[in-house]
Design a protein around this motif. Structure first.
Motif, mmCIF file in Angstrom:
data_model
loop_
_atom_site.group_PDB
_atom_site.id
_atom_site.type_symbol
_atom_site.label_atom_id
_atom_site.label_comp_id
_atom_site.label_asym_id
_atom_site.label_seq_id
_atom_site.Cartn_x
_atom_site.Cartn_y
_atom_site.Cartn_z
ATOM 1 N N PHE A 208 0.698 -1.309 -0.145
ATOM 2 C CA PHE A 208 -0.049 0.042 -0.022
ATOM 3 C C PHE A 208 0.702 1.179 0.036
ATOM 4 N N PRO A 209 1.709 1.803 0.826
ATOM 5 C CA PRO A 209 2.215 3.011 0.955
ATOM 6 C C PRO A 209 2.603 3.263 -0.231
ATOM 7 N N LEU A 210 3.808 2.581 -1.029
ATOM 8 C CA LEU A 210 4.437 2.864 -2.003
ATOM 9 C C LEU A 210 3.663 2.847 -3.311
ATOM 10 N N LEU A 211 2.691 1.850 -3.323
ATOM 11 C CA LEU A 211 1.691 1.844 -4.599
ATOM 12 C C LEU A 211 0.998 3.018 -4.487
ATOM 13 N N ALA A 212 0.564 3.549 -3.523
ATOM 14 C CA ALA A 212 -0.507 4.723 -3.498
ATOM 15 C C ALA A 212 0.496 6.022 -3.744
ATOM 16 N N ILE A 213 1.678 5.946 -3.612
ATOM 17 C CA ILE A 213 2.645 7.183 -4.077
ATOM 18 C C ILE A 213 2.559 7.313 -5.468
ATOM 19 N N PHE A 214 2.905 6.103 -5.955
ATOM 20 C CA PHE A 214 2.962 5.811 -7.447
ATOM 21 C C PHE A 214 1.579 5.897 -8.448
#
Length: 65
Positions: free
Chosen positions: A24-30
């Protein structure tokens, strides 16, 4: 009980890195509506992260300890 060697520890770390990279956190950033060379940023990130994991896995497996 046999303890995991250095390679086993490195492989476990790669697994954890993969879990972090594809959650979640990194996928949401991109996940933004921007394209790089016509490719959505999220897809570019996922393929880059996947390539990074494959390269690191090859380095760990080919290294002679």
């Amino acid at each position: 009980m046999k303890r995991p060697g250095r390679r086993g520890t490195q492989l476990a770390c790669l697994f954890l890195l993969g879990c972090v990279l594809f959650n979640f956190p990194l996928l949401a950033i991109f996940n933004v509506p921007v394209r790089i060379l016509g490719i959505p940023v999220l897809y570019a990130y996922m393929f880059a992260a996947w390539l990074l994991l494959i390269v690191l896995l090859a380095v760990v497996m080919e290294r002679k300890d």
